[in-house]
Design a protein around this motif. Structure first.
Motif, PDB file in Angstrom:
ATOM      1  N   TYR A  47      31.839  71.866  48.778  1.00 48.36           N
ATOM      2  CA  TYR A  47      31.769  73.146  48.074  1.00 48.36           C
ATOM      3  C   TYR A  47      32.925  74.043  48.509  1.00 48.36           C
ATOM      4  O   TYR A  47      33.226  74.193  49.681  1.00 48.36           O
ATOM      5  N   GLY A  48      33.576  74.635  47.554  1.00 42.60           N
ATOM      6  CA  GLY A  48      34.679  75.545  47.836  1.00 42.60           C
ATOM      7  C   GLY A  48      36.023  74.863  47.875  1.00 42.60           C
ATOM      8  O   GLY A  48      37.057  75.540  47.863  1.00 42.60           O
ATOM      9  N   SER A  49      36.048  73.542  47.931  1.00 45.92           N
ATOM     10  CA  SER A  49      37.315  72.818  47.927  1.00 45.92           C
ATOM     11  C   SER A  49      37.761  72.576  46.492  1.00 45.92           C
ATOM     12  O   SER A  49      36.947  72.392  45.589  1.00 45.92           O
ATOM     13  N   SER A  50      39.062  72.573  46.300  1.00 45.72           N
ATOM     14  CA  SER A  50      39.589  72.266  44.974  1.00 45.72           C
ATOM     15  C   SER A  50      39.346  70.798  44.656  1.00 45.72           C
ATOM     16  O   SER A  50      39.384  69.954  45.553  1.00 45.72           O
ATOM     17  N   PRO A  51      39.066  70.481  43.400  1.00 47.49           N
ATOM     18  CA  PRO A  51      38.869  69.076  43.037  1.00 47.49           C
ATOM     19  C   PRO A  51      40.103  68.246  43.371  1.00 47.49           C
ATOM     20  O   PRO A  51      41.224  68.763  43.431  1.00 47.49           O
ATOM     21  N   PRO A 113      35.883  67.247  45.941  1.00 47.43           N
ATOM     22  CA  PRO A 113      35.023  66.510  45.011  1.00 47.43           C
ATOM     23  C   PRO A 113      35.844  65.806  43.936  1.00 47.43           C
ATOM     24  O   PRO A 113      36.888  66.294  43.507  1.00 47.43           O
ATOM     25  N   ILE A 114      35.376  64.650  43.527  1.00 44.84           N
ATOM     26  CA  ILE A 114      36.002  63.902  42.437  1.00 44.84           C
ATOM     27  C   ILE A 114      35.053  63.939  41.253  1.00 44.84           C
ATOM     28  O   ILE A 114      33.926  63.444  41.332  1.00 44.84           O
ATOM     29  N   CYS A 115      35.522  64.522  40.173  1.00 40.93           N
ATOM     30  CA  CYS A 115      34.694  64.734  38.983  1.00 40.93           C
ATOM     31  C   CYS A 115      35.152  63.793  37.875  1.00 40.93           C
ATOM     32  O   CYS A 115      36.355  63.706  37.579  1.00 40.93           O
ATOM     33  N   VAL A 116      34.201  63.073  37.278  1.00 37.35           N
ATOM     34  CA  VAL A 116      34.515  62.129  36.214  1.00 37.35           C
ATOM     35  C   VAL A 116      33.551  62.341  35.049  1.00 37.35           C
ATOM     36  O   VAL A 116      32.338  62.430  35.249  1.00 37.35           O
ATOM     37  N   ASP A 117      34.106  62.441  33.856  1.00 39.62           N
ATOM     38  CA  ASP A 117      33.298  62.493  32.640  1.00 39.62           C
ATOM     39  C   ASP A 117      33.209  61.097  32.030  1.00 39.62           C
ATOM     40  O   ASP A 117      34.127  60.283  32.180  1.00 39.62           O
ATOM     41  N   TRP A 118      32.111  60.824  31.341  1.00 38.34           N
ATOM     42  CA  TRP A 118      31.982  59.576  30.606  1.00 38.34           C
ATOM     43  C   TRP A 118      31.504  59.881  29.189  1.00 38.34           C
ATOM     44  O   TRP A 118      30.883  60.912  28.937  1.00 38.34           O
ATOM     45  N   LYS A 119      31.802  58.984  28.284  1.00 33.70           N
ATOM     46  CA  LYS A 119      31.376  59.152  26.891  1.00 33.70           C
ATOM     47  C   LYS A 119      31.172  57.781  26.272  1.00 33.70           C
ATOM     48  O   LYS A 119      31.747  56.779  26.719  1.00 33.70           O
ATOM     49  N   ILE A 120      30.354  57.747  25.243  1.00 33.73           N
ATOM     50  CA  ILE A 120      30.111  56.510  24.519  1.00 33.73           C
ATOM     51  C   ILE A 120      30.078  56.812  23.032  1.00 33.73           C
ATOM     52  O   ILE A 120      29.607  57.875  22.610  1.00 33.73           O
TER      53      ILE A 120
END
Length: 612
Positions: A47-51, A113-120
């Motif tokens: 929390y508080g860290s840049s991605p 943090p590593i943020c990943v979106d997914w879609k189908i």
């Protein structure tokens, strides 16, 4: 002050919620926090860290999907700053401060943090996105991501979908994958379901060409893997990877969490394995080598719960090693944890409409009685028929028999069951085998198709309770199903890595002569088989890989078999259990052709294989 505290708590809650989109934070047990990962600790640390900078991230080991239900499927990837694995052998625990990743003394942590979106989507162009989501990952779970793609509309179920991952707020995207759900349990399935069945892929023994051939042919809907997805040995102990630049990493017998993560990651560099995961949803179970050779509930061929074993193996106990292996497997494989109160359970079932029920069993890790660990073979010969002998343990056995009865009662046409055969497995546990046959025969449960791997050999058999029910080998009368066993993807023949075709034929002829129910047996080729399942019949096609020493798309059709609904045996034509000619192996009522006619799945051409 109070308002600032409330805001801080609110943001912390939001951060924690962001990590719950990744199922791997639940493993190995969501309901037992001390065994799982403290998401609140991970959220607090990041929390508080840049991605993480998207330009520093890669989808290092492709994408995958698996464990399809009628309304969901598991999507998997790994988004990481490095292809190497987290070298921690501990985890974030809610109870034990020593295991906190913020304790630098013990493990390097990821703060960003590593943020990943997914879609189908129903199309590869993603013109119509039917579902999407977001998941976070970190070093705690080796940067893996496992998302449960939920709630497809009824009209979009049981159709091919295309999926993709994307690092949040960037153009950094994964390859595009293809997946599909399965029919709902009450659906009337009108089209055949196509399966590719595999086992035993050993990295240093050669290339995994067999995985890629159905991708190039586009010949199946789903992949079934029966285990030995990896092997635990150091290079040279069972396969010499220097010959093909395929050294299994880390180059030692694997014991720790890092070791198992790295070994799976190494296997995931094979291009044909990557292609299979990308294009087909997998349904997999482990066998023994995902942990160690010839595992049972309290040990393996090289380890047991003694002080001597503990010291010899560097201070790693049997239970700790198994926990490391299971943890890495759940992180890296696109599978569900079906019972969050039982972190070792992998046995589960899938209902493919009214067509068939697929039953995946764990006959190795869960609760298996002592097996052959090489020094006790004579002893096992004395106790093989003891009533207490079990491959599955009482809880899984009871579930299996109940599942068989329920499947028959609900009217599914077929039961497709992962249950292995050989002395180390099915034949070494006679009481368990007898109980299984008793349930099948006494409840008149027909249309059973048993699947087997592990033996590194192909064979086809009627399913018979010999000495209890009369059986005619020529006609198949008395059988209650069939058994299909496939060769290995690359692991060597039990007759020897360099066995000749003539020697393999000789061994096969002895085996079919000695076993009345064994209708075809083949020892020479590495390969796989495909099943085409309809209400009327099950067709099985076996394919041999002429070489694993180089990567190519070659395969030789070896043999074809048919099981007609209601016959409960291999269908005979002119006295032969095969459909048409067989290429090689020993078959009752027929002879092989040995044509070497080979199909190149890349160029879509036929030729006669004469070697490289």
């Amino acid at each position: 002050m109070a308002r600032g505290l409330h805001l801080c708590l609110a943001f912390a809650g939001i951060a924690s919620a962001a990590f719950t989109g990744n199922l791997n934070y639940d493993s190995p047990s969501k309901h037992h926090a001390s065994l799982g990962i403290s998401i609140s600790k991970v959220a607090k640390r990041t929390y508080g860290s840049s991605p993480q900078d998207p330009n520093q991230l890669n989808f290092t080991h492709g994408i995958a999907s698996g464990d399809p239900y009628d309304d969901s499927v598991i999507l998997w990837t790994r988004a990481a700053p490095s292809s190497d694995n987290n070298e921690s052998n501990v985890t974030v625990s809610g109870y034990v401060p020593l295991y906190d990743h913020s304790t630098e003394q013990y493990v390097a942590k990821s703060n960003s943090p590593i943020c990943v979106d997914w879609k189908i989507s129903t199309s590869k162009s993603f013109d119509h996105v039917i579902n999407s989501g977001r998941a976070y990952t970190s070093s705690d779970i080796d940067y893996t991501i496992k998302a449960n793609m939920l709630a497809l509309e009824n009209s979009q179920r049981y159709t091919n979908g295309h999926y993709q991952f994307n690092v949040c707020n960037s153009n950094n995207s994964s390859p595009i994958g293809r997946t599909k759900t399965i029919p709902s349990s009450n659906d009337k399935v009108s089209e055949p379901v196509r399966l590719a069945v595999y086992s035993c892929s050993n990295y240093p023994f050669g290339f995994f060409n067999a995985y890629g051939n159905p991708v190039r042919k586009d010949s199946v809907d789903y992949v079934i893997h029966l285990g030995d997805y990896i092997y635990e040995y150091a290079n040279g102990e069972y396969g010499w990877g220097n010959s093909y630049d395929r050294i299994p990493l880390p180059d030692r017998e694997i014991l720790t969490l890092y070791d198992y993560r790295k070994r799976i990651a190494t296997y995931r560099t094979d291009l044909d394995l990557l292609a299979s995961h990308q294009n087909f949803p997998w349904i997999a179970v482990w066998d023994d080598h995902e942990v160690a050779d010839n595992t049972w509930r309290s040990g393996s061929s090289h380890m047991n719960n003694t002080e001597e074993s503990f010291i010899m193996d560097g201070g790693v106990s049997v239970d700790q090693r198994k926990m490391n292996a299971v943890r890495a497997y759940f992180e890296w494989m696109p599978i569900r944890q079906v019972d969050m109160d039982d972190n070792l359970r992998i046995w589960r079932k899938f209902k493919f409409g009214n067509l068939f029920d697929l039953v995946m069993l764990d006959t190795r890790q869960y609760d298996r009685a002592i097996t052959d660990v090489y020094w006790n073979t004579e002893y096992l010969g004395e106790i093989y028929n003891d009533a207490s002998r079990t491959l599955m343990g009482p809880r899984q056995e009871a579930w299996f028999y109940r599942t068989l009865r329920e499947s028959s009662t609900r009217g599914a046409t077929w039961r497709v069951i992962d249950l292995p055969y050989n002395y180390d497995q099915w034949d070494g546990y006679q009481a368990n085998r007898n109980r299984t046959f008793h349930v099948i025969y006494e409840n008149n449960i027909g249309n059973n198709v048993f699947l087997a791997g592990d033996s590194h050999a192909s064979w086809v058999s009627d399913l018979v309770w010999l000495d209890e029910h009369p059986y005619d080998s020529a006609t198949g009368s008395g059988s209650m199903g069939v058994e299909f066993a496939g060769s290995a993807v690359s692991s060597p023949s039990p007759a020897g890595q360099n066995v000749t075709l003539d020697a393999a034929m000789s061994y096969s002829e002895r085996l079919t002569a000695a076993n009345a129910e064994l209708q075809w047996q083949e020892l020479y080729y590495r390969g796989y088989y495909e099943l085409y399942i309809s209400h009327e019949k099950v067709d099985a096609s076996f394919f041999g890989i002429p070489t694993t020493t180089v990567r190519n798309g070659y395969e030789i059709p070896l043999a074809n078999f048919t099981v007609l609904a209601g016959e409960n045996k291999l269908h005979r034509t002119n006295g032969s259990p095969a459909v048409g000619n067989i290429e090689t192996g020993s078959i009752k009522g027929g002879t092989p052709t040995h044509s070497n006619l080979t199909y190149d799945t890349e160029t879509k051409t036929w030729f006669t294989y004469t070697g490289l």
